[in-house]
Write an enzyme that holds these catalytic residues in place. Structure first.
Site, PDB file in Angstrom:
ATOM      1  N   LYS A 199     -10.794  -4.686  -4.365  1.00 56.27           N
ATOM      2  CA  LYS A 199     -11.893  -3.745  -4.629  1.00 56.27           C
ATOM      3  C   LYS A 199     -11.389  -2.365  -4.995  1.00 56.27           C
ATOM      4  CE  LYS A 199     -13.431  -3.919   0.035  1.00 56.27           C
ATOM      5  NZ  LYS A 199     -12.377  -3.546   0.987  1.00 56.27           N
ATOM      6  N   LYS A 216      -3.774 -10.173  -6.732  1.00 49.41           N
ATOM      7  CA  LYS A 216      -5.028 -10.402  -6.007  1.00 49.41           C
ATOM      8  C   LYS A 216      -6.155  -9.542  -6.584  1.00 49.41           C
ATOM      9  CE  LYS A 216      -6.210  -8.416  -2.078  1.00 49.41           C
ATOM     10  NZ  LYS A 216      -6.723  -8.038  -0.767  1.00 49.41           N
ATOM     11  N   LYS A 251       0.831  -1.218   0.000  1.00 49.59           N
ATOM     12  CA  LYS A 251       0.000   0.000   0.000  1.00 49.59           C
ATOM     13  C   LYS A 251       0.855   1.254   0.000  1.00 49.59           C
ATOM     14  CE  LYS A 251      -4.436  -1.666   0.805  1.00 49.59           C
ATOM     15  NZ  LYS A 251      -5.748  -1.642   1.361  1.00 49.59           N
TER      16      LYS A 251
END
Ligand code: ATP
Ligand code: LTN
Length: 333
Positions: free
Chosen positions: A200, A197, A115
């Protein structure tokens, strides 16, 4: 333990529209604990703000995520469903646990590394201490099991380490939780890049199937899914795209890989992709119908939120004040 029952806890961030990765890796499995466990399922809005959110969207998705919990089969009479920021003990415990978590431990978290690479302009301290808030979520309820996708295993392991560290100093403080990771749904991959992965917050909406996508959209996305130049529907190393589709088909039908390979022997990728799209859309249709009904009545949803937060607070307060006492904080109540 809660009144003699084991406890299940999990959370999903309202950081985007929920995907079939969230559904198969987490949400679909939540209800399997409802009978035998005391279940707490939380919409983790405080976690979501570690990445900048548009306030109106965060608000809308918080309602939607709670409605999806219910639409996926979680009865609010049997399960405690609530919003994280409504129970302030999560933030309070997180501060205390920050003092029992090492900088080095947090530096090793792969989600933090991913992130911070993705949001290089906003590597805030919340992103770094994210796993400590997650540990607080889990430990406040003396949780036994945490149903999650495999990407969260490292965080649950850190939570166990923190709990064990606290227990060494203050015996019997926390229950040590176990991550529960489903076999087939553990990691659903992106349809555009099957090494990544499905997430969303992916900007490429074609890479992601959302729980609320309509049937035509779902079928179109699966038709476009990246596969390989081989022709065989077979689970094998190097066939990441097909492996992912076999996994998804297995999750929705309950069939084994061998059964699926037999079913599609001699058929082409086109037929298989169509079949995956069909089973996915058919499985999601009843969830979507229930979701629309639930979301239609915002007031009822707010009543549920409030009731869930009251139930959760009751348990959370007990754990927090037990730890505060052990730490030597003066209690004047
Ligand atoms: P974001 O993109 O905002 O990081 P996310 O899609 O990764 O979000 P989370 O809210 O972080 O979703 O995860 C909620 C739950 O869904 C977690 O238990 C996580 O392990 C699971 N999960 C998320 N993506 C997948 C996936 N692709 N396959 C299986 N499980 C998943
Ligand atoms: N960190 C998780 C979401 C999450 C969670 C939790 C999951 C927050 N608190 C407690 C299980 C238990 C994620 O990013 N998927």
């Amino acid at each position: 333990m809660f009144n003699g029952q084991k406890v299940s806890f999990s959370g999903i961030q309202p950081s985007g529209n929920l995907t079939i990765g969230n559904y198969l890796g987490a949400l679909k499995n939540f209800s399997s604990y409802s009978e035998q466990y005391k279940c707490f399922y939380c919409v983790v809005d405080s976690h979501a703000i570690t990445v900048r959110q548009v306030p109106a969207e965060l608000r809308r998705r918080t309602y939607e995520t709670l409605a999806l919990y219910m639409a996926a089969g979680l009865d609010p009479e049997k399960n405690t469903l609530y919003v994280q920021s409504h129970v302030h003990e999560h933030a309070e415990l997180a501060w205390i646990l920050n003092c029992f978590t090492m900088f080095g431990e947090l530096s090793r978290m792969t989600q933090f590394k991913d992130k911070s690479a993705k949001h290089a302009d906003n590597i805030n301290a919340g992103l770094f201490t994210y796993p400590v808030l997650m540990a607080s979520d889990i430990l406040l309820y003396q949780t036994d099991v945490v149903p999650v996708g495999v990407d969260q295993k490292q965080h649950v392991e850190l939570c166990r380490d923190i709990a064990e560290r606290v227990n060494q100093i203050y015996p019997d403080m926390f229950t040590i939780p176990e991550p529960i990771i489903s076999t087939t749904g553990r990691k659903i991959m992106s349809l555009a890049d099957p090494m990544k992965k499905m997430s969303k917050s992916d900007e490429n909406t074609n890479a992601v199937v959302y729980i609320l996508d309509d049937k035509d959209t779902i079928i179109r996305k699966f038709k476009r899914a990246v596969t390989d130049s081989d022709m065989e529907i077979r689970y094998a190393e190097g066939k990441d795209g097909i492996n992912n589709l076999i996994n998804i088909y297995a999750c929705f039908t309950g069939k084994s890989n061998e059964e699926i390979e037999r079913e599609f022997a001699g058929k082409g990728y086109g037929d298989f992709k169509m079949a995956v799209g069909e089973v996915c859309a058919d499985a999601l249709a009843p969830v979507q119908a229930r979701f629309n009904e639930i979301l239609d009545d915002k007031t009822a949803l707010e009543v549920q939120m409030k009731k869930g937060a009251e139930e959760a607070s009751y348990v959370a307060r007990r754990t927090l004040s037990k730890l505060q006492k052990k730490l030597g904080f003066v209690q004047v109540r």
